[in-house]
Design an enzyme around this catalytic site. Structure first.
Site: not given
Lengths: 102, 488
Positions: B80, B155, B179
């Protein structure tokens, strides 16, 4: 101060934006006034819970995570300045004047 | 020719050990996947092809010489874009960091590098991790590989989409409230949020410092256990990281037997959760019920966790994002300003997206004079109550299970006009995150639109093995986690 029944005012939005150091356009002020009001109305829910006796909590069971006070290697200056190398001067980051001389 | 990008870490690791494939071959297979799927999915912000092939060659050398080989040596993966990766662009999917080149490595990244894993790219996410959709990235919207008109969740949406489509054999995401688990659920993969403090947050761009947890996003539980072993453990640079030794999560994987599994009625509410999800999770729970005991329990209404999380997290966000002042890195404004104060305000006004501004302002308000007691302190007190509620439950059961999300993947555009979209989507996860518990989401079926359904298993703090064992037991007798989207 607003009571819990009225939404946040435009003045308050501007004040909060001032505290958060974010310049908002007049349209943004209006938009955030609506959105923050929605959010604040929603979170009123926590008033339904009886919090008597619930002391402030820590998010971890750890306390006092210390290390020995010994000097260690740190980030070299050129590395630290790398992202602003053009505007840096004598090993410093440069910024606009902090004090208003007018 | 077998599709190498379809392998799990354990499968690939075996082949590498036996010399039946090389890291360069594996990496090229994943890079080919990116070339094929990325234009449709937009899962990556940066693809590090050249760097990856260089690292793969080094891994091959290490494998050949059998020097310091780990199960992750030579395995291609993505991260990420919230992790600092030295000399590789790191943006947190925010415009305000559009040019940030970190001068140091996040500890998690360093550990993966040391293990010999091969970074193929940094994945897309909601900007600063503020969201549960990946729709609020300042750059682009990642598509759900199962239905490109839908969101992958967030996310860590880019990471989930990447793992689901072989663009890397695993990814590392972060969870502050859902997330990792929510996008894992929406994309049909396995996502583990470790105990808060189990994995170092050093070098992770901060969102909510009392909540953020880096964790593995993988094709199955075994892989998640392997990655966790590498990234977990005390870090002197993170004062909130636990000193407890890292257990051999992978070696210790075993069938879960005789455990007491709590099923909270509040997490199976017919009014709030889609029927297909309830059906699939109920069926999945029955599988575990064969050798374990299912115990109905009562927990605090999960709705309260939404309000608590909203206030606590946004308050922490307002503090953590104060550092973005344009002085040391990132976005450069062309708007002239005379004073520091004016520059600071302009920089942030231009550089932050709407969601970041919204969250900073909510948090600032909740912490401001006159409101702190009413909002922030009250939220912290209710957080304590939620934590106690879970601790009470864990005196009676070893783990708690519920659906990961109340709905399957929603359509692109669903977040518009909904300032609490993320918090509401994560309603079933927030209590466990606020309390720092470890939890895993694993695929347990599909709904009538062929969208993946996820089940969340969580346990007391530092009981990762319990969570992993239960998930492992389920995956041993089912095949949902092996299914791939058509695009694959």
């Amino acid at each position: 101060m607003t009571s819990s029944n009225t939404p946040i005012s435009e003045e308050e939005v501007k004040k909060v934006a001032g505290l958060a150091k974010i310049k908002l356009t007049p349209d943004e002020v209006k938009k955030f006034q609506k959105e923050l009001s929605t959010i604040l109305e929603y979170v009123e829910k926590i008033n339904e819970v009886d919090t008597k006796g619930a002391e402030h909590t820590s998010h971890t069971s750890l306390t006092n995570s210390f290390r020995e006070d010994e000097t260690e290697e740190s980030l070299p200056q050129e590395e630290a300045l790398k992202n602003r190398i053009q505007s840096s001067k004598d090993g410093f980051f440069t910024i606009k004047s902090v004090l208003d001389h007018k | 020719m077998k599709d190498l990008s379809a392998l799990t870490i354990t499968e690939a690791s075996q082949l590498l050990k036996k010399g039946e494939t090389t890291s360069v071959e594996l990496t090229n297979a994943c890079l080919d996947r990116i070339e094929k799927n990325e234009p449709e999915l937009d899962a990556f912000i940066t693809v590090t092809a050249g760097y990856a092939l260089k690292k793969a060659a080094e891994a091959d050398k290490r494998l050949k010489e059998n020097k310091n080989v780990t199960p992750l040596t030579g395995i291609p993966y993505s991260m990420k874009d919230l992790f600092n990766t030295k000399n590789i662009l790191t943006t947190a999917a925010s415009k305000i960091l559009d040019s940030y080149i970190p001068p140091y490595n996040a500890t998690v990244y360093q550990r993966l590098e040391d293990a010999g894993a091969v970074l193929i790219g940094k994945t897309n996410m909601d900007a600063f991790a503020h969201g549960s959709s990946t729709e609020t990235s300042d750059y682009k919207v990642t598509k759900n590989p199962w239905d490109k008109k839908r969101l992958p969740g967030g996310s860590s949406g880019g990471s989930a989409a990447a793992v689901a489509t072989g663009m890397g054999l695993f990814s590392v995401g972060t969870e502050t409230a859902g997330s990792i688990r929510q996008p894992a659920s929406w994309c049909g993969i396995t996502g583990l949020k470790p105990t808060y403090g189990r994995v170092s947050r050093y070098g992770v761009i901060a969102m909510g410092s009392s909540l953020d947890c880096p964790g593995p996003m993988c094709k199955n539980v075994e892989d998640a256990a392997l990655v966790l072993e590498v990234i977990a453990g005390h870090d002197p640079k993170d004062a909130t990281s636990y000193p407890d030794p890292v257990e051999p999560y992978f070696t210790d994987l075993k069938e879960a037997k005789g455990l007491k599994i709590g099923l909270p009625g509040q997490y199976f509410d017919k009014e709030r959760i889609e029927k297909d999800i309830l059906d699939a999770v109920t069926e999945a729970v029955a599988v575990l019920g064969e050798k374990n005991v299912l115990v109905p329990i009562d927990l605090l209404d999960p709705q309260y966790a939404i309000s608590v999380y909203t206030l606590v997290c946004r308050a922490e966000v307002s503090s953590n994002l104060a550092r973005y002042d344009g002085v040391r890195y990132g976005y450069t404004s062309n708007t002239p300003s005379d004073t520091w104060n004016d520059h600071y305000r302009t920089h942030r006004g231009e550089g932050f997206g709407n969601e970041a501004k919204r969250r900073i302002m909510t948090g600032t308000y909740a912490l401001s004079a006159g409101y702190q007691d009413k909002y922030y302190k009250r939220a912290e007190a209710v957080r304590n109550i939620i934590r106690n509620d879970l601790e009470q439950a864990f005196t009676k059961v070893d783990a708690i299970i519920g659906p990961t999300t109340p709905s399957t993947a929603l359509e692109i555009g669903s977040t518009e006009g909904n300032p609490l979209f993320g918090e509401i989507a994560d309603v079933l996860i927030e209590a466990s995150t606020l309390s720092g518990n470890p939890g895993i989401s694993i695929p347990v079926g599909f709904d009538k639109n062929n969208l993946p359904i996820g089940m969340n298993i969580f346990a007391p703090r530092l009981a990762e093995q319990t969570v992993l064992d239960l998930a492992y037991t389920y995956q041993k007798s089912t095949t949902w986690h092996t299914m791939k989207p058509d695009i694959f």
